[in-house]
Write a protein that holds these residues in place. Structure first.
Motif, PDB file in Angstrom:
ATOM      1  N   VAL A 108      78.774  30.566  62.665  1.00 54.75           N
ATOM      2  CA  VAL A 108      77.318  30.671  62.683  1.00 54.75           C
ATOM      3  C   VAL A 108      76.746  29.926  63.891  1.00 54.75           C
ATOM      4  CG1 VAL A 108      75.194  30.006  61.479  1.00 54.75           C
ATOM      5  CG2 VAL A 108      77.112  30.985  60.184  1.00 54.75           C
ATOM      6  N   VAL A 109      77.247  28.718  64.128  1.00 53.53           N
ATOM      7  CA  VAL A 109      76.759  27.908  65.250  1.00 53.53           C
ATOM      8  C   VAL A 109      77.110  28.578  66.575  1.00 53.53           C
ATOM      9  CG1 VAL A 109      76.987  25.694  66.431  1.00 53.53           C
ATOM     10  CG2 VAL A 109      76.875  25.761  63.939  1.00 53.53           C
ATOM     11  N   LEU A 110      78.342  29.069  66.707  1.00 56.77           N
ATOM     12  CA  LEU A 110      78.744  29.743  67.951  1.00 56.77           C
ATOM     13  C   LEU A 110      77.918  30.995  68.196  1.00 56.77           C
ATOM     14  CD1 LEU A 110      82.647  29.431  67.767  1.00 56.77           C
ATOM     15  CD2 LEU A 110      81.126  28.327  69.423  1.00 56.77           C
ATOM     16  N   GLY A 111      77.618  31.728  67.127  1.00 53.36           N
ATOM     17  CA  GLY A 111      76.782  32.917  67.272  1.00 53.36           C
ATOM     18  C   GLY A 111      75.405  32.582  67.799  1.00 53.36           C
ATOM     19  N   ALA A 112      74.868  31.465  67.319  1.00 53.52           N
ATOM     20  CA  ALA A 112      73.543  31.038  67.779  1.00 53.52           C
ATOM     21  C   ALA A 112      73.577  30.558  69.231  1.00 53.52           C
ATOM     22  CB  ALA A 112      73.017  29.932  66.876  1.00 53.52           C
ATOM     23  N   VAL A 113      74.635  29.823  69.589  1.00 57.58           N
ATOM     24  CA  VAL A 113      74.728  29.249  70.932  1.00 57.58           C
ATOM     25  C   VAL A 113      75.096  30.306  71.974  1.00 57.58           C
ATOM     26  CG1 VAL A 113      76.010  27.632  72.383  1.00 57.58           C
ATOM     27  CG2 VAL A 113      75.295  26.943  70.085  1.00 57.58           C
ATOM     28  N   LEU A 114      76.092  31.144  71.668  1.00 58.58           N
ATOM     29  CA  LEU A 114      76.607  32.090  72.655  1.00 58.58           C
ATOM     30  C   LEU A 114      75.834  33.401  72.706  1.00 58.58           C
ATOM     31  CD1 LEU A 114      80.455  31.636  72.065  1.00 58.58           C
ATOM     32  CD2 LEU A 114      79.034  30.571  73.826  1.00 58.58           C
ATOM     33  N   PHE A 115      75.338  33.851  71.550  1.00 62.01           N
ATOM     34  CA  PHE A 115      74.720  35.182  71.492  1.00 62.01           C
ATOM     35  C   PHE A 115      73.273  35.155  71.006  1.00 62.01           C
ATOM     36  CE2 PHE A 115      79.316  35.644  70.430  1.00 62.01           C
ATOM     37  CZ  PHE A 115      79.709  36.184  71.645  1.00 62.01           C
ATOM     38  N   ARG A 116      72.738  33.949  70.885  1.00 59.00           N
ATOM     39  CA  ARG A 116      71.342  33.774  70.468  1.00 59.00           C
ATOM     40  C   ARG A 116      71.057  34.452  69.125  1.00 59.00           C
ATOM     41  NH1 ARG A 116      68.396  31.701  74.688  1.00 59.00           N
ATOM     42  NH2 ARG A 116      69.337  31.890  76.759  1.00 59.00           N
ATOM     43  N   GLU A 117      72.052  34.449  68.253  1.00 53.79           N
ATOM     44  CA  GLU A 117      71.851  35.009  66.919  1.00 53.79           C
ATOM     45  C   GLU A 117      70.981  34.056  66.103  1.00 53.79           C
ATOM     46  OE1 GLU A 117      75.709  35.628  65.288  1.00 53.79           O
ATOM     47  OE2 GLU A 117      76.206  37.263  66.668  1.00 53.79           O
ATOM     48  N   ARG A 118      70.078  34.636  65.350  1.00 53.04           N
ATOM     49  CA  ARG A 118      69.140  33.821  64.575  1.00 53.04           C
ATOM     50  C   ARG A 118      69.833  33.251  63.324  1.00 53.04           C
ATOM     51  NH1 ARG A 118      65.290  34.610  60.480  1.00 53.04           N
ATOM     52  NH2 ARG A 118      66.020  36.760  60.219  1.00 53.04           N
ATOM     53  N   ILE A 119      69.637  31.971  63.102  1.00 49.59           N
ATOM     54  CA  ILE A 119      70.148  31.339  61.884  1.00 49.59           C
ATOM     55  C   ILE A 119      69.023  31.323  60.862  1.00 49.59           C
ATOM     56  CG2 ILE A 119      71.167  29.275  60.852  1.00 49.59           C
ATOM     57  CD1 ILE A 119      72.279  28.517  63.533  1.00 49.59           C
ATOM     58  N   THR A 120      69.196  32.056  59.791  1.00 48.72           N
ATOM     59  CA  THR A 120      68.155  32.144  58.769  1.00 48.72           C
ATOM     60  C   THR A 120      68.029  30.839  57.996  1.00 48.72           C
ATOM     61  OG1 THR A 120      69.695  32.962  57.091  1.00 48.72           O
ATOM     62  CG2 THR A 120      68.659  34.609  58.526  1.00 48.72           C
ATOM     63  N   ALA A 121      66.917  30.726  57.279  1.00 48.02           N
ATOM     64  CA  ALA A 121      66.705  29.531  56.455  1.00 48.02           C
ATOM     65  C   ALA A 121      67.802  29.401  55.401  1.00 48.02           C
ATOM     66  CB  ALA A 121      65.325  29.602  55.785  1.00 48.02           C
ATOM     67  N   ALA A 122      68.242  30.544  54.862  1.00 49.30           N
ATOM     68  CA  ALA A 122      69.310  30.515  53.849  1.00 49.30           C
ATOM     69  C   ALA A 122      70.604  29.968  54.442  1.00 49.30           C
ATOM     70  CB  ALA A 122      69.534  31.917  53.289  1.00 49.30           C
ATOM     71  N   LYS A 123      70.930  30.402  55.661  1.00 48.83           N
ATOM     72  CA  LYS A 123      72.146  29.904  56.302  1.00 48.83           C
ATOM     73  C   LYS A 123      72.052  28.417  56.602  1.00 48.83           C
ATOM     74  CE  LYS A 123      73.985  34.136  58.397  1.00 48.83           C
ATOM     75  NZ  LYS A 123      74.353  34.815  59.666  1.00 48.83           N
ATOM     76  N   PHE A 124      70.867  27.983  57.047  1.00 53.24           N
ATOM     77  CA  PHE A 124      70.671  26.551  57.267  1.00 53.24           C
ATOM     78  C   PHE A 124      70.923  25.781  55.971  1.00 53.24           C
ATOM     79  CE2 PHE A 124      68.198  26.891  61.342  1.00 53.24           C
ATOM     80  CZ  PHE A 124      68.918  25.921  62.012  1.00 53.24           C
ATOM     81  N   GLY A 125      70.416  26.330  54.875  1.00 54.58           N
ATOM     82  CA  GLY A 125      70.598  25.683  53.581  1.00 54.58           C
ATOM     83  C   GLY A 125      72.066  25.577  53.201  1.00 54.58           C
ATOM     84  N   TRP A 126      72.818  26.686  53.382  1.00 49.95           N
ATOM     85  CA  TRP A 126      74.241  26.664  53.036  1.00 49.95           C
ATOM     86  C   TRP A 126      75.038  25.782  53.990  1.00 49.95           C
ATOM     87  CZ3 TRP A 126      75.245  27.533  48.407  1.00 49.95           C
ATOM     88  CH2 TRP A 126      74.598  28.537  47.675  1.00 49.95           C
ATOM     89  N   LEU A 127      74.604  25.701  55.246  1.00 46.56           N
ATOM     90  CA  LEU A 127      75.238  24.764  56.173  1.00 46.56           C
ATOM     91  C   LEU A 127      75.058  23.329  55.688  1.00 46.56           C
ATOM     92  CD1 LEU A 127      74.248  26.312  59.632  1.00 46.56           C
ATOM     93  CD2 LEU A 127      76.562  26.092  58.719  1.00 46.56           C
ATOM     94  N   GLY A 128      73.872  23.033  55.174  1.00 49.53           N
ATOM     95  CA  GLY A 128      73.617  21.708  54.622  1.00 49.53           C
ATOM     96  C   GLY A 128      74.490  21.416  53.412  1.00 49.53           C
ATOM     97  N   VAL A 129      74.636  22.424  52.541  1.00 52.91           N
ATOM     98  CA  VAL A 129      75.504  22.269  51.363  1.00 52.91           C
ATOM     99  C   VAL A 129      76.940  22.004  51.798  1.00 52.91           C
ATOM    100  CG1 VAL A 129      76.510  23.479  49.389  1.00 52.91           C
ATOM    101  CG2 VAL A 129      74.050  23.659  49.853  1.00 52.91           C
ATOM    102  N   ALA A 130      77.404  22.759  52.788  1.00 47.88           N
ATOM    103  CA  ALA A 130      78.771  22.587  53.280  1.00 47.88           C
ATOM    104  C   ALA A 130      78.967  21.205  53.892  1.00 47.88           C
ATOM    105  CB  ALA A 130      79.094  23.664  54.313  1.00 47.88           C
ATOM    106  N   PHE A 131      77.950  20.702  54.592  1.00 47.28           N
ATOM    107  CA  PHE A 131      78.062  19.382  55.198  1.00 47.28           C
ATOM    108  C   PHE A 131      78.192  18.302  54.121  1.00 47.28           C
ATOM    109  CE2 PHE A 131      76.121  15.453  56.833  1.00 47.28           C
ATOM    110  CZ  PHE A 131      76.950  15.230  57.918  1.00 47.28           C
ATOM    111  N   VAL A 132      77.399  18.437  53.065  1.00 45.54           N
ATOM    112  CA  VAL A 132      77.515  17.484  51.952  1.00 45.54           C
ATOM    113  C   VAL A 132      78.915  17.552  51.351  1.00 45.54           C
ATOM    114  CG1 VAL A 132      76.703  16.914  49.638  1.00 45.54           C
ATOM    115  CG2 VAL A 132      75.054  17.522  51.422  1.00 45.54           C
ATOM    116  N   GLY A 133      79.419  18.782  51.167  1.00 48.19           N
ATOM    117  CA  GLY A 133      80.769  18.955  50.639  1.00 48.19           C
ATOM    118  C   GLY A 133      81.815  18.335  51.540  1.00 48.19           C
ATOM    119  N   LEU A 134      81.640  18.482  52.853  1.00 49.52           N
ATOM    120  CA  LEU A 134      82.583  17.918  53.810  1.00 49.52           C
ATOM    121  C   LEU A 134      82.575  16.397  53.745  1.00 49.52           C
ATOM    122  CD1 LEU A 134      84.576  18.472  56.115  1.00 49.52           C
ATOM    123  CD2 LEU A 134      82.629  18.413  57.699  1.00 49.52           C
ATOM    124  N   VAL A 135      81.397  15.802  53.621  1.00 47.73           N
ATOM    125  CA  VAL A 135      81.294  14.346  53.504  1.00 47.73           C
ATOM    126  C   VAL A 135      82.030  13.859  52.256  1.00 47.73           C
ATOM    127  CG1 VAL A 135      79.709  12.421  53.128  1.00 47.73           C
ATOM    128  CG2 VAL A 135      79.158  14.185  54.821  1.00 47.73           C
TER     129      VAL A 135
END
Length: 309
Positions: A108-135
């Motif tokens: 998701v991050v590479l898509g946004a950086v390399l191809f300017r793909e939009r990160i939706t609010a839902a994806k931001f939310g799931w990224l946050g969930v994954a970060f908590v899980g990783l911690v």
């Protein structure tokens, strides 16, 4: 047997094999660079023999550009394996495998950086969930340098796999078996300067495990995955993908007695759920990375669709 049922069995078996990969790596007794080199060598023999028997070299549809992309993806794939196997040594198979499954978020991050793909609010939310899980999964305490090193290595492997995914998805019209063959062939000259060929003479029974990594975990496993991709809807592929970490964690506990703690266990479902949601959201009919065409299945050219090792 129904086509989809057969595909389910094929992909489940492929993921079970993938989950046992860490055991083969550890039991070989070889250094990570040596393991990856011989995985590439024996894997190339297996994939080459299968492709030759199936007649895939005829009308391969490679162009210089596609061949270059396949080779670049191979560089990322090969060093992804090196970092992942290093992470096994630094921590445990369970820990490294769970952290390794952060790959969808790097996509998701590479898509946004390399191809300017939009990160939706839902994806931001799931990224946050994954970060908590990783911690939670990391469970790193002050001074726990081994876990910190293992975390960094597994994350580096995940980033490299995501980069390989981005590159490989841009190759169209070429059978995935041939692209995978190019990728492992690239690993041979790439890794040769780092391989201790003299030292491998003393691993004894470890050779059996290395041969297994090439013929079973590269040749057979990839053939099963690519066959399954053509028979299954992408949603089922995404769900079955998580057989891999489940088997890896069970195998690590059964063979080595390694298990993650209670707090770490709380983070596993967060990463799995978030990864599933992000993966399914990315697989629209217009850009599904695991097409069910009977032809070349180009986007399945590496173990991208199932994030297998």
């Amino acid at each position: 047997m129904r086509n989809e049922t057969r595909g389910t069995l094929e992909l489940t078996l492929a993921m079970v094999l993938s989950g046992t990969l860490g055991i083969f790596v550890v039991e070989s007794g070889a250094a990570p660079f040596d393991v990856v080199f011989f995985r590439c060598l024996f894997g190339a023999v297996a994939l080459g023999a299968y492709s030759l028997a199936r007649g895939y070299f005829t009308g391969h549809r490679f162009t210089p550009g596609k061949l270059g992309l396949a080779a670049l993806g191979g560089v990322f794939i090969v060093f992804n394996w090196v970092f992942l196997f290093e992470a096994y040594e630094a921590t445990s198979i369970s820990f490294a495998t769970v952290v390794y499954h952060t790959q969808p978020f790097f996509l998701v991050v590479l898509g946004a950086v390399l191809f300017r793909e939009r990160i939706t609010a839902a994806k931001f939310g799931w990224l946050g969930v994954a970060f908590v899980g990783l911690v939670l999964v990391s469970g790193i305490r002050p001074g726990d340098t081994a876990s910190l090193k293992g975390l960094g290595l597994a994350l580096a492997a995940a980033v490299l796999y995501a980069l390989s995914t981005v590159v490989t998805k841009r190759i169209t019209g070429v059978r995935p078996h041939l692209i995978a063959l190019v990728q492992v062939l690239v690993g041979l000259p790439l890794l040769l300067p780092f391989v201790d060929l003299a030292g491998t003479g003393g691993i004894g029974a470890g050779w059996g495990w290395l041969v297994g990594l090439g013929f079973v975990h590269t040749g057979l496993m990839y053939v099963l995955m690519y066959a399954a991709y053509q028979k299954l809807p992408t949603a089922k592929i995404a769900v079955l993908a998580f057989t891999y970490p489940a088997v890896a964690m069970f195998a690590d506990w059964a063979v080595y007695g390694h298990h993650i703690g209670l707090v770490q266990a709380l983070g596993v479902p967060l990463i799995v759920l978030a990864g599933l949601k992000v993966t399914l959201a990315a697989r629209t009919p217009a850009a599904a990375p695991a097409p069910r065409t009977a032809g070349h299945a180009p986007e399945a050219a590496s173990p991208v669709a199932t994030r297998s090792a």
